[in-house]
Write an enzyme that holds these catalytic residues in place. Sequence first.
Site, PDB file in Angstrom:
ATOM      1  N   ALA A   1     -11.967  -7.330   9.708  1.00 38.38           N
ATOM      2  CA  ALA A   1     -10.644  -7.715   9.208  1.00 38.38           C
ATOM      3  C   ALA A   1      -9.543  -7.147  10.097  1.00 38.38           C
ATOM      4  CB  ALA A   1     -10.470  -7.219   7.773  1.00 38.38           C
ATOM      5  N   LYS A   2      -9.678  -5.895  10.506  1.00 40.07           N
ATOM      6  CA  LYS A   2      -8.630  -5.274  11.327  1.00 40.07           C
ATOM      7  C   LYS A   2      -8.547  -5.949  12.696  1.00 40.07           C
ATOM      8  CE  LYS A   2      -7.142  -1.989   8.505  1.00 40.07           C
ATOM      9  NZ  LYS A   2      -5.753  -1.955   8.010  1.00 40.07           N
TER      10      LYS A   2
ATOM     11  N   GLY B   1       0.821  -1.220   0.000  1.00 36.47           N
ATOM     12  CA  GLY B   1       0.000   0.000   0.000  1.00 36.47           C
ATOM     13  C   GLY B   1       0.846   1.257   0.000  1.00 36.47           C
TER      14      GLY B   1
ATOM     15  N   TYR C   1     -14.302  -4.024   7.146  1.00 33.68           N
ATOM     16  CA  TYR C   1     -13.025  -3.378   7.502  1.00 33.68           C
ATOM     17  C   TYR C   1     -12.699  -3.638   8.965  1.00 33.68           C
ATOM     18  CZ  TYR C   1      -9.709   0.516   8.184  1.00 33.68           C
ATOM     19  OH  TYR C   1      -8.608   1.284   8.488  1.00 33.68           O
TER      20      TYR C   1
ATOM     21  N   ILE D   1      -6.314   9.642  11.094  1.00 32.38           N
ATOM     22  CA  ILE D   1      -5.069  10.163  10.528  1.00 32.38           C
ATOM     23  C   ILE D   1      -5.417  10.864   9.218  1.00 32.38           C
ATOM     24  CG2 ILE D   1      -2.723   9.579   9.798  1.00 32.38           C
ATOM     25  CD1 ILE D   1      -3.350   8.819  12.760  1.00 32.38           C
TER      26      ILE D   1
ATOM     27  N   SER E   1      -6.133  -0.936  12.995  1.00 35.60           N
ATOM     28  CA  SER E   1      -6.978   0.258  13.107  1.00 35.60           C
ATOM     29  C   SER E   1      -7.701   0.248  14.443  1.00 35.60           C
ATOM     30  CB  SER E   1      -8.034   0.271  11.987  1.00 35.60           C
ATOM     31  OG  SER E   1      -8.963   1.322  12.196  1.00 35.60           O
TER      32      SER E   1
HETATM   33  N1  LIG Z   1      -6.136   7.162   7.768  1.00 35.00           N
HETATM   34  C1  LIG Z   1      -6.611   6.674   8.886  1.00 35.00           C
HETATM   35  O1  LIG Z   1      -7.239   7.403   9.673  1.00 35.00           O
HETATM   36  C2  LIG Z   1      -6.400   5.223   9.239  1.00 35.00           C
HETATM   37  C3  LIG Z   1      -6.896   4.796  10.465  1.00 35.00           C
HETATM   38  C4  LIG Z   1      -6.695   3.481  10.841  1.00 35.00           C
HETATM   39  C5  LIG Z   1      -6.014   2.615  10.012  1.00 35.00           C
HETATM   40  N2  LIG Z   1      -5.537   3.059   8.817  1.00 35.00           N
HETATM   41  C6  LIG Z   1      -4.827   2.081   7.990  1.00 35.00           C
HETATM   42  O2  LIG Z   1      -3.615   2.625   7.521  1.00 35.00           O
HETATM   43  C7  LIG Z   1      -3.262   1.978   6.294  1.00 35.00           C
HETATM   44  C8  LIG Z   1      -2.935   3.046   5.268  1.00 35.00           C
HETATM   45  O3  LIG Z   1      -4.113   3.795   5.013  1.00 35.00           O
HETATM   46  P1  LIG Z   1      -4.115   5.341   4.607  1.00 35.00           P
HETATM   47  O4  LIG Z   1      -4.898   6.057   5.614  1.00 35.00           O
HETATM   48  O5  LIG Z   1      -2.733   5.756   4.284  1.00 35.00           O
HETATM   49  O6  LIG Z   1      -5.054   5.267   3.336  1.00 35.00           O
HETATM   50  P2  LIG Z   1      -4.763   5.336   1.771  1.00 35.00           P
HETATM   51  O7  LIG Z   1      -6.062   5.025   1.155  1.00 35.00           O
HETATM   52  O8  LIG Z   1      -4.079   6.613   1.467  1.00 35.00           O
HETATM   53  O9  LIG Z   1      -3.739   4.115   1.525  1.00 35.00           O
HETATM   54  C9  LIG Z   1      -4.142   2.795   1.323  1.00 35.00           C
HETATM   55  C10 LIG Z   1      -3.305   2.228   0.198  1.00 35.00           C
HETATM   56  O10 LIG Z   1      -3.654   0.835   0.028  1.00 35.00           O
HETATM   57  C11 LIG Z   1      -3.652   0.584  -1.361  1.00 35.00           C
HETATM   58  N3  LIG Z   1      -4.473  -0.591  -1.673  1.00 35.00           N
HETATM   59  C12 LIG Z   1      -5.822  -0.695  -1.652  1.00 35.00           C
HETATM   60  N4  LIG Z   1      -6.189  -1.930  -2.047  1.00 35.00           N
HETATM   61  C13 LIG Z   1      -5.044  -2.605  -2.318  1.00 35.00           C
HETATM   62  C14 LIG Z   1      -4.763  -3.911  -2.773  1.00 35.00           C
HETATM   63  N5  LIG Z   1      -5.746  -4.795  -3.068  1.00 35.00           N
HETATM   64  N6  LIG Z   1      -3.466  -4.288  -2.918  1.00 35.00           N
HETATM   65  C15 LIG Z   1      -2.468  -3.415  -2.660  1.00 35.00           C
HETATM   66  N7  LIG Z   1      -2.666  -2.148  -2.255  1.00 35.00           N
HETATM   67  C16 LIG Z   1      -3.947  -1.751  -2.078  1.00 35.00           C
HETATM   68  C17 LIG Z   1      -4.225   1.837  -1.991  1.00 35.00           C
HETATM   69  O11 LIG Z   1      -3.888   1.929  -3.363  1.00 35.00           O
HETATM   70  C18 LIG Z   1      -3.575   2.925  -1.142  1.00 35.00           C
HETATM   71  O12 LIG Z   1      -2.361   3.366  -1.711  1.00 35.00           O
HETATM   72  C19 LIG Z   1      -4.453   1.110   5.903  1.00 35.00           C
HETATM   73  O13 LIG Z   1      -4.203  -0.222   6.268  1.00 35.00           O
HETATM   74  C20 LIG Z   1      -5.567   1.685   6.738  1.00 35.00           C
HETATM   75  O14 LIG Z   1      -6.573   0.736   6.996  1.00 35.00           O
HETATM   76  C21 LIG Z   1      -5.726   4.347   8.406  1.00 35.00           C
END
Ligand SMILES: NC(=O)c1ccc[n+]([C@@H]2O[C@H](COP(=O)([O-])OP(=O)(O)OC[C@H]3O[C@@H](n4cnc5c(N)ncnc54)[C@H](O)[C@@H]3O)[C@@H](O)[C@H]2O)c1
Length: 257
Positions: A166-167, A24, A163, A196, A150
């Site tokens: 899974a988390k 990702g 979601y 975030i 998460s």
């Molecule tokens: N932003 C938040 O508040 C938050 C909170 C809790 C957890 N998270 C977790 O942090 C991680 C990063 O999220 P983010 O906030 O940077 O969001 P984001 O959407 O910017 O990044 C997620 C990335 O995952 C990639 N992705 C999606 N499906 C995919 C697949 N099948 N194979 C490979 N890559 C894939 C997307 O292209 C994207 O680049 C994630 O696991 C998300 O669940 C984020």
Amino acid sequence: MRQAAMPAKTVSYDFTGRTLFLTGAGGGIPAAIAKLFAASGANLFLTDLHPDSLAVLAGELGDNTSLAIHPLDVSDPEAVTAAAEACRDRFEKIDYVVTGAGLYEDGTVDGMADEVWRRGIAVNLDGVFHTVRAGLPHMPDGGAVVNIASMAGHRGSFGHAPYSAAKGAVLALTRSLAQEVASRNIRCNAISPGLIDTPMVRGLMQERGGEMLNMTPLGRLGTPKEVAEVAAFLCSDGAAFLTAETIHVNGGVYIAS
Ligand SMILES: NC(=O)c1ccc[n+]([C@@H]2O[C@H](COP(=O)([O-])OP(=O)(O)OC[C@H]3O[C@@H](n4cnc5c(N)ncnc54)[C@H](O)[C@@H]3O)[C@@H](O)[C@H]2O)c1
């Protein structure tokens, strides 16, 4: 929105000669992880579903970074295995696996289509399993896995059941894996971010942003870099006795009443 003081100093790590395998990578939090590890001297093997986002990140990292970019769908087990082998071929080993790929789709359970459920589990849970399974054979003594889980995995999340399910399972997977790999001196931990500031939560912020910030003791969103700092710490020697744990990064909202 309250303006909380931002940390003035960046913790520095030395990951020279170490290799990060990141999923990702084009996303907000994972890209910040890539940048911090690059600044700390690591080799980077950057994967994402979207090749364009990898190209942008590679451009931002510049020519001085030792990196490879590799389009990858983490829900495809064979492709993930092939990617880990490509990383081993390029950099000889994988010291750190960080599972950043995530998919956050809206929809309530009542009437949810099977495909929506399966897609959420396939990316957010199966994708983590595929990635750590593929990385482990190439990890030396001293390696570390960091799974980005998460707060939703602890508390649930209205309208995001696949979601959050899974988390939550990723947290249990992390603790199970930590026990299995401890004899190889490989550590496995999780990070549970709260809110975030990335594209993933823009819709949520538009709908309920004010309410959610009011509930957050530190009164602001977290930054991707603040999650990256914790990922780097968990991979560093400073965390050498830390395994099977989950670090919350949420400005205090998890415990707020
Ligand atoms: N932003 C938040 O508040 C938050 C909170 C809790 C957890 N998270 C977790 O942090 C991680 C990063 O999220 P983010 O906030 O940077 O969001 P984001 O959407 O910017 O990044 C997620 C990335 O995952 C990639 N992705 C999606 N499906 C995919 C697949 N099948 N194979 C490979 N890559 C894939 C997307 O292209 C994207 O680049 C994630 O696991 C998300 O669940 C984020």
